[in-house]
Scaffold this motif. Structure first.
Motif, PDB file in Angstrom:
ATOM      1  N   GLU A   1      19.591  58.490  -9.146  1.00 23.12           N
ATOM      2  CA  GLU A   1      19.086  58.783  -7.804  1.00 23.12           C
ATOM      3  C   GLU A   1      17.819  57.962  -7.574  1.00 23.12           C
ATOM      4  OE1 GLU A   1      20.626  63.220  -6.879  1.00 23.12           O
ATOM      5  OE2 GLU A   1      19.154  63.102  -8.483  1.00 23.12           O
ATOM      6  N   SER A   2      17.965  56.928  -6.735  1.00 26.14           N
ATOM      7  CA  SER A   2      16.881  55.972  -6.470  1.00 26.14           C
ATOM      8  C   SER A   2      16.406  55.318  -7.763  1.00 26.14           C
ATOM      9  CB  SER A   2      15.711  56.656  -5.746  1.00 26.14           C
ATOM     10  OG  SER A   2      16.113  57.128  -4.483  1.00 26.14           O
ATOM     11  N   PHE A   3      17.312  55.137  -8.743  1.00 29.05           N
ATOM     12  CA  PHE A   3      16.922  54.534 -10.025  1.00 29.05           C
ATOM     13  C   PHE A   3      16.669  53.040  -9.876  1.00 29.05           C
ATOM     14  CE2 PHE A   3      17.995  52.574 -14.168  1.00 29.05           C
ATOM     15  CZ  PHE A   3      17.070  53.240 -14.964  1.00 29.05           C
ATOM     16  N   TYR A   4      17.547  52.360  -9.130  1.00 29.51           N
ATOM     17  CA  TYR A   4      17.393  50.912  -8.960  1.00 29.51           C
ATOM     18  C   TYR A   4      16.844  50.567  -7.590  1.00 29.51           C
ATOM     19  CZ  TYR A   4      18.582  45.934  -8.762  1.00 29.51           C
ATOM     20  OH  TYR A   4      18.530  44.575  -8.615  1.00 29.51           O
ATOM     21  N   ARG A   5      17.332  51.246  -6.564  1.00 23.82           N
ATOM     22  CA  ARG A   5      16.861  51.001  -5.203  1.00 23.82           C
ATOM     23  C   ARG A   5      16.550  52.327  -4.539  1.00 23.82           C
ATOM     24  NH1 ARG A   5      21.649  47.578  -2.725  1.00 23.82           N
ATOM     25  NH2 ARG A   5      20.498  47.978  -0.798  1.00 23.82           N
ATOM     26  N   HIS A   6      15.377  52.405  -3.939  1.00 22.15           N
ATOM     27  CA  HIS A   6      14.948  53.640  -3.302  1.00 22.15           C
ATOM     28  C   HIS A   6      15.885  53.997  -2.151  1.00 22.15           C
ATOM     29  CE1 HIS A   6      12.196  56.814  -2.155  1.00 22.15           C
ATOM     30  NE2 HIS A   6      12.273  56.396  -0.906  1.00 22.15           N
ATOM     31  N   GLY A   7      16.266  55.258  -2.090  1.00 19.53           N
ATOM     32  CA  GLY A   7      17.102  55.722  -0.992  1.00 19.53           C
ATOM     33  C   GLY A   7      18.591  55.573  -1.242  1.00 19.53           C
ATOM     34  N   ILE A   8      18.973  55.083  -2.426  1.00 18.84           N
ATOM     35  CA  ILE A   8      20.389  54.909  -2.755  1.00 18.84           C
ATOM     36  C   ILE A   8      20.649  55.539  -4.131  1.00 18.84           C
ATOM     37  CG2 ILE A   8      22.245  53.276  -3.247  1.00 18.84           C
ATOM     38  CD1 ILE A   8      20.858  51.315  -1.379  1.00 18.84           C
ATOM     39  N   SER A   9      21.669  56.364  -4.189  1.00 21.15           N
ATOM     40  CA  SER A   9      22.050  56.999  -5.453  1.00 21.15           C
ATOM     41  C   SER A   9      23.396  56.462  -5.917  1.00 21.15           C
ATOM     42  CB  SER A   9      22.130  58.523  -5.274  1.00 21.15           C
ATOM     43  OG  SER A   9      20.860  59.045  -4.909  1.00 21.15           O
ATOM     44  N   SER A  10      23.687  56.648  -7.184  1.00 17.55           N
ATOM     45  CA  SER A  10      24.960  56.185  -7.726  1.00 17.55           C
ATOM     46  C   SER A  10      25.502  57.194  -8.728  1.00 17.55           C
ATOM     47  CB  SER A  10      24.798  54.821  -8.401  1.00 17.55           C
ATOM     48  OG  SER A  10      23.872  54.902  -9.469  1.00 17.55           O
ATOM     49  N   ILE A  11      26.817  57.228  -8.828  1.00 14.99           N
ATOM     50  CA  ILE A  11      27.504  58.019  -9.845  1.00 14.99           C
ATOM     51  C   ILE A  11      28.362  57.044 -10.635  1.00 14.99           C
ATOM     52  CG2 ILE A  11      29.113  59.902 -10.310  1.00 14.99           C
ATOM     53  CD1 ILE A  11      28.327  61.137  -7.636  1.00 14.99           C
ATOM     54  N   VAL A  12      28.180  57.013 -11.953  1.00 14.23           N
ATOM     55  CA  VAL A  12      28.805  55.994 -12.797  1.00 14.23           C
ATOM     56  C   VAL A  12      29.536  56.652 -13.970  1.00 14.23           C
ATOM     57  CG1 VAL A  12      28.420  53.819 -14.026  1.00 14.23           C
ATOM     58  CG2 VAL A  12      26.777  54.562 -12.280  1.00 14.23           C
ATOM     59  N   TYR A  13      30.771  56.213 -14.201  1.00 14.70           N
ATOM     60  CA  TYR A  13      31.551  56.686 -15.345  1.00 14.70           C
ATOM     61  C   TYR A  13      32.073  55.481 -16.125  1.00 14.70           C
ATOM     62  CZ  TYR A  13      31.733  61.715 -14.393  1.00 14.70           C
ATOM     63  OH  TYR A  13      31.410  63.042 -14.251  1.00 14.70           O
ATOM     64  N   PRO A  14      32.227  55.642 -17.441  1.00 14.42           N
ATOM     65  CA  PRO A  14      32.726  54.530 -18.269  1.00 14.42           C
ATOM     66  C   PRO A  14      34.240  54.380 -18.194  1.00 14.42           C
ATOM     67  CG  PRO A  14      32.334  56.429 -19.653  1.00 14.42           C
ATOM     68  CD  PRO A  14      31.900  56.828 -18.268  1.00 14.42           C
ATOM     69  N   ILE A  15      34.695  53.144 -18.381  1.00 16.98           N
ATOM     70  CA  ILE A  15      36.118  52.819 -18.508  1.00 16.98           C
ATOM     71  C   ILE A  15      36.338  52.344 -19.941  1.00 16.98           C
ATOM     72  CG2 ILE A  15      37.939  51.230 -17.770  1.00 16.98           C
ATOM     73  CD1 ILE A  15      36.478  51.128 -15.034  1.00 16.98           C
ATOM     74  N   PHE A  16      37.316  52.928 -20.626  1.00 16.34           N
ATOM     75  CA  PHE A  16      37.570  52.608 -22.028  1.00 16.34           C
ATOM     76  C   PHE A  16      38.839  51.782 -22.163  1.00 16.34           C
ATOM     77  CE2 PHE A  16      35.298  56.675 -21.957  1.00 16.34           C
ATOM     78  CZ  PHE A  16      34.229  56.396 -22.794  1.00 16.34           C
ATOM     79  N   ASP A  17      38.835  50.856 -23.147  1.00 17.79           N
ATOM     80  CA  ASP A  17      40.051  50.098 -23.429  1.00 17.79           C
ATOM     81  C   ASP A  17      40.871  50.824 -24.494  1.00 17.79           C
ATOM     82  OD1 ASP A  17      38.874  49.581 -25.891  1.00 17.79           O
ATOM     83  OD2 ASP A  17      38.380  47.502 -25.431  1.00 17.79           O
TER      84      ASP A  17
END
Length: 262
Positions: free
Chosen positions: A198-214
């Motif tokens: 939440e605003s980690f890289y850019r203020h005012g923008i949040s992200s939800i991230v999950y890994p993809i496995f091979d």
């Protein structure tokens, strides 16, 4: 006429280097310099300089015992990394399009290359005002939520090689600078299984991230959505997390990963 026009823009040095690399094949896995020179049409002195350049850049490897040359790891790296990213992008493109439609958020796929992440696929939400990254954009791993998730796939030794100094590169105000703090953060991300930035890289923008496995269980890529809020609304958080997780699981399945029973 078109061929003549195109020939005007050929770079001689690059052409000669590629000619030498193309001389290797099923019948010529290792070649002496004399054998290489016989297979390509260029002056001996030019061929020698090209071979020295390719060896310096890791595209050729010299066997000191036989004094022969073979294709170096950088040639393989070009091919394997491209194929790997292409597999993820091809498998993931329809999935992130569906994720965008369900979540109404822009979605991305990214892979790791050294200390950078590379975006290999993206789709924008309708009417999105967020300044989008383009395919091929590179960002430092330690600065982004996607990068933190990608780092969950590296060992302590690999992490030390990526970041040999206690102070992380970059001098942007508010950016994470402490290597040990980053490692602890990545271990927490790994245990949690996802990252919400939440605003980690850019203020005012949040992200939800999950890994993809091979198929080997390695973190091959990440899938994310961008939420145009400083903090993700609590009413939407669980639903959005679940949609990103399902997308990551689906792409992992396409890559041959078999999810372990909980």
């Amino acid at each position: 006429m078109a061929d003549e026009q195109a020939c005007r823009y050929v770079i001689p040095g690059l052409e000669r280097g590629l000619q030498l690399l193309l001389a290797f094949g099923e019948q010529h896995r290792e070649l002496t310099f004399a054998e290489l020179h016989r297979l390509v049409k260029m002056p001996k002195a030019t061929a020698y300089r090209v071979v020295q350049t390719l060896e310096y850049m890791g595209f050729l490897e010299r066997n000191p015992r036989t004094n022969t040359f073979s294709l170096g790891m950088n040639v393989l790296r070009l091919g394997f990394e491209y194929i790997a990213s292409l597999d993820v992008a091809q498998a993931g493109q329809p999935v992130i399009e569906q994720l965008r439609d369900i979540s109404q958020c822009s979605s991305h796929l990214a892979i790791r290359d050294g200390r950078d992440l590379i975006y290999v696929a993206r789709v924008s939400a309708a009417g999105s005002q967020i300044n989008q990254v383009s395919i091929g954009t590179r960002l430092p791993l330690h600065c982004t939520s996607l990068g933190r998730m990608l780092l969950t796939g590296v060992s302590p030794g690999e992490f030390e090689q990526l970041f040999p100094n206690p102070v992380l590169p970059g001098n942007v105000p508010g950016q994470l600078h402490d290597r040990e703090a980053l490692w602890q953060m990545v271990q927490q991300d790994k245990a949690r299984g996802y990252v919400i930035g939440e605003s980690f890289y850019r203020h005012g923008i949040s992200s939800i991230v999950y890994p993809i496995f091979d198929r080997t269980g390695r973190v091959a890529a990440v899938v994310s959505i961008l939420v145009p809020y400083e903090e993700i609304p609590k009413s939407d958080r669980e639903r959005l997390q679940n949609e990103v997780r399902l997308a990551a699981d689906k792409i992992s399945g396409f890559l041959g990963h078999l999810a372990q029973a909980s």
